[in-house]
Structure formats: C-alpha cells, structure tokens
Design an enzyme around this catalytic site. Sequence first.
Site, PDB file in Angstrom:
ATOM      1  N   ASP A 193       0.819  -1.214   0.000  1.00 56.13           N
ATOM      2  CA  ASP A 193       0.000   0.000   0.000  1.00 56.13           C
ATOM      3  C   ASP A 193       0.853   1.265   0.000  1.00 56.13           C
ATOM      4  O   ASP A 193       1.479   1.593   1.003  1.00 56.13           O
ATOM      5  CB  ASP A 193      -0.933  -0.007   1.213  1.00 56.13           C
ATOM      6  CG  ASP A 193      -1.946   1.127   1.134  1.00 56.13           C
ATOM      7  OD1 ASP A 193      -2.087   1.722   0.046  1.00 56.13           O
ATOM      8  OD2 ASP A 193      -2.587   1.418   2.157  1.00 56.13           O
ATOM      9  N   ASP A 248      -1.663   5.369  -6.543  1.00 56.05           N
ATOM     10  CA  ASP A 248      -1.971   4.599  -5.340  1.00 56.05           C
ATOM     11  C   ASP A 248      -2.181   3.110  -5.636  1.00 56.05           C
ATOM     12  O   ASP A 248      -3.100   2.748  -6.367  1.00 56.05           O
ATOM     13  CB  ASP A 248      -3.243   5.187  -4.722  1.00 56.05           C
ATOM     14  CG  ASP A 248      -3.658   4.469  -3.452  1.00 56.05           C
ATOM     15  OD1 ASP A 248      -2.791   3.863  -2.795  1.00 56.05           O
ATOM     16  OD2 ASP A 248      -4.854   4.512  -3.120  1.00 56.05           O
TER      17      ASP A 248
END
Length: 426
Positions: free
Chosen positions: A116, A298
Amino acid sequence: MLLVNIVYILLLLPGVISRHRSTIKITHSPITLPIAKRINATGIMKFVEADRARARALVHMVKMRGAGFTVRARSLTCPPREPAPAPAIPATNGLVQYTASVGVGSPASQFSLVIDTGSSNTWVGATKKFVKTSTSVQTSNRVAVTYGSGSFSGTEFTDRVTLSSTLVINNQGIGVASASSGFDEGVDGILGLGPTDLTLDTLSPATSTLIPTVIDNLFAQGTIPSRLVAISFEPTNSETITNGEITFGGIDSSKFTGAITFVPITTTSPANEFWGINQSVRYGTSTTILSTTAGIVDTGTVLLLLATNAITAYKKASGAVLDNTTGLLRLTTAQFAALQSLFFTIGGTTFELTANAQAWPRNLNADIGGTANNVYLIVGDLGTPSGEGLDFINGQTFIERFYTVFDTTNNRVGFATTPFTTATTN
Ligand SMILES: *[C@@H]1O[C@H](CO)[C@@H](O)[C@H](O)[C@H]1NC(C)=O
Ligand SMILES: *[C@@H]1O[C@H](CO)[C@@H](O)[C@H](O)[C@H]1NC(C)=O
Ligand SMILES: *[C@@H]1O[C@H](CO)[C@@H](O)[C@H](O)[C@H]1NC(C)=O
C-alpha cells in the site's frame, strides 16, 4: 469468490553499488520481492464504492490534520471512528489486492501483507496471530489507523522484518493488531509504502512521533542505496497470468521499456501528502477530459478514478453509461470497438492508456456480477468535482500498464511504458 494466486519469479540482480559519499557497500541492489494478486469479487462493496470510500478517507485525513478543526467540524464530516487517535488514512478496498509475503520476528512467521503506497504504517495480525519472538520488543504505545473501508488497532512493537534473504530490517516499528475490520481471510495486514508523515498521530500516547517506514529503515540500515521503491504490476484476465514485483532501492530494467519520466511531487494539497502528481487527461486526439491538475498514484485503489466533471466528459466522448449492477461504466461491444485511447500528460511526457487497457478483464465479468456481452470500464467516478486538490487516483489498473517508481529521496514519482502498456489483454 475468485482467488488469483500467481507464481512470481524472485529476481535478484547481483551487483555492487557504493553509496555516494559513503563507505557502505550494497551487495544486492535492486532487490525485488514477488507480489501476488488477489481478487475477491464477492465483497459487499463494489469497486467504485470502495475506491471512493478510500478517496474520501484520504482527503479527510489531511483535513483533520489542519489547524483549527473543531470537534463539531469533525463530527459533521467524519464517519464514526474508533477511539482517538485513529486518523482516517485510506487503504486497500479488499476487492483486488496485491500482497507480499513478509517475515516478522526470529524465527520469522510469514504474513501476507497488502502493498500500500497510500498508507505508511506496517502492521500484522488481521488474520494470522502475531507471536512474540526473541526480536520482538513491545513499546508503550497503542497504534490505530482507520482506513477507507476498514481499520485496525493494537500495540506498537519493534521487530525484525524479513522481506527476502537479503532484505532484513532490524527494529522496524510494526503494529500488532488486537482488533481489525475490513480485511479478508488470508490478508494479515499492510506493508505501508506511503510517505512517513502519514504515520503521524497513529500512536498514543506518543501522537507526534513518526514511525520510520520499511523504506526509511532499509536505507538507514545501509541495505538499499536510496529511499526508493519501484513497482511492476501486470494486467491479468485469468488465474494463470504472471503478475507483479516490487523492487527496493532501485529499478528493474527488465520490467519497463524506454526511459522513466520523473515528475516532482505536486505542491497541491491534499495530493502532496501522498504520492501526488500533476497530470492532464485527454480522450482521443483532442477531447479534454481533465485539464492539468493534482491527484495521486496509489497501489491500494483498484480503478482509475477521475473527478466527476472529467467522468461526464468521458461518458459523453465514449458513450459509456453507468451500469447499476456492477457500479462500473459500461459500453456495448460496438462502442468498445470505437473507444479511443486516453492520453495522460505527466511531466511533459504523454502516456497512452489504450482502449483495451480501459476495460475490465472480460473473462472476469461474471465475477463482478456483469454479463458476458458487455464491456465494463476501469475508469470510475471519484465522486467529487475537479479543483479540490485531489482530482484523480491512478490506481492498480493504471499501474498495471505503466512501471511506477516511488522515489522518496528525490521527492518524485516516475513512470515508464512496459511490454503491457499496449498489450491486448481484455
Ligand atoms: C470476500 O469478501 C467477502 C465480503 O467482504 C468476505 O465475506 C469473504 O470472506 C471474502 N473472501 C475471502 C476468501 O477472503
Ligand atoms: C502543479 O500544479 C499546481 C497548480 O496548477 C502548480 O502550482 C504547481 O507548480 C504544479 N507543479 C508542481 C510540481 O506542483
Ligand atoms: C438499474 O437500471 C434499471 C434500468 O436502467 C432500472 O430499472 C433499475 O431501477 C435500476 N436499479 C437501481 C438499483 O438503480
């Protein structure tokens, strides 16, 4: 439920790199780690909803940090939260996740952690229980993070983290969850690759303490020559296609073609708190979809999300309609045949996202509740108009077509084309 477990090749590029103005020798760099892709399309939240929840949490977190926010403002704008401190940092949406197997402790237990770049705490224990070993040191801090569609809280430890045989971090701050929500069976936590500042306010009582990320510590301990991570994701339309890898401290030139275009982190808030960049988006030869604006890159977001006005322009240009079963935009096969490329201009270089790359893998239509003859698109509505400082998210479906470099040392993000950029996979 569809679980895609893919086998990757662990690639170690031998070499000796000496750090500039330093005597530390790096014996293996870049060092890469295989990444598994996991799809759970039976999730209650649909892609778009989940991605949007993450986007909201992300913007919210930055606002909460600004001075002068009152409790009243908080209660008006915040979803219910765990006891403070639990800043809402966005994370994975649980539907499509890229995970790596990470060892913690000595002897190490292996945990499957989500890669992440949108959050920065590394933690374990969502599914598999953490067991203290000789290297585990419990701190006096509690740790808690609330994500877009999940949360965890627990105790902060420091421990040995083993990413690979040559990539071992001592005294890494890690959260050990005593409670968590929104994480699937088999996903044990997060490997946080976002900016270190995102760990602010996650500890208590030491709220103002930053937790050095795995990247910070790999660099500080002389294991990698630069605070940099490069990610290769690849598109998949079946359970057997090879997928991604993450490289620490360097780039893997076998994963991209041509040169890497680097752009500085945007100065626009709140995108600048993350891996934020400026870009513009065009459809076909001349239709402006999004004028130059700030957004983020992202790995924890599935789709390519664009501001609502950009999506309106994209629907008009492509003929796409919102499909209320899947939540995704939908085209007929005839419309798909006429679909044109989206052109992203980033740092003066234009990157072409082909029509094929804009489609959800058609083999997986049934998995998202769609029907075989439709084409569903991976371009989705961010849910807010442009001009708010975070007007797009280049998520996994974008990264699967462009090699992406997250360079903390030089405060920049890089992109390059790959053999998959123009591949016909859908
Ligand atoms: C998939 O998601 C659903 C809903 O969130 C969850 O109940 C289920 O356990 C997940 N499946 C796996 C294998 O994790
Ligand atoms: C990005 O866009 C903003 C707003 O137009 C501008 O102020 C800034 O100089 C641009 N570049 C960077 C690196 O932020
Ligand atoms: C979905 O679309 C159909 C036809 O366009 C409509 O009849 C139906 O009410 C919609 N369902 C929802 C939940 O919006």
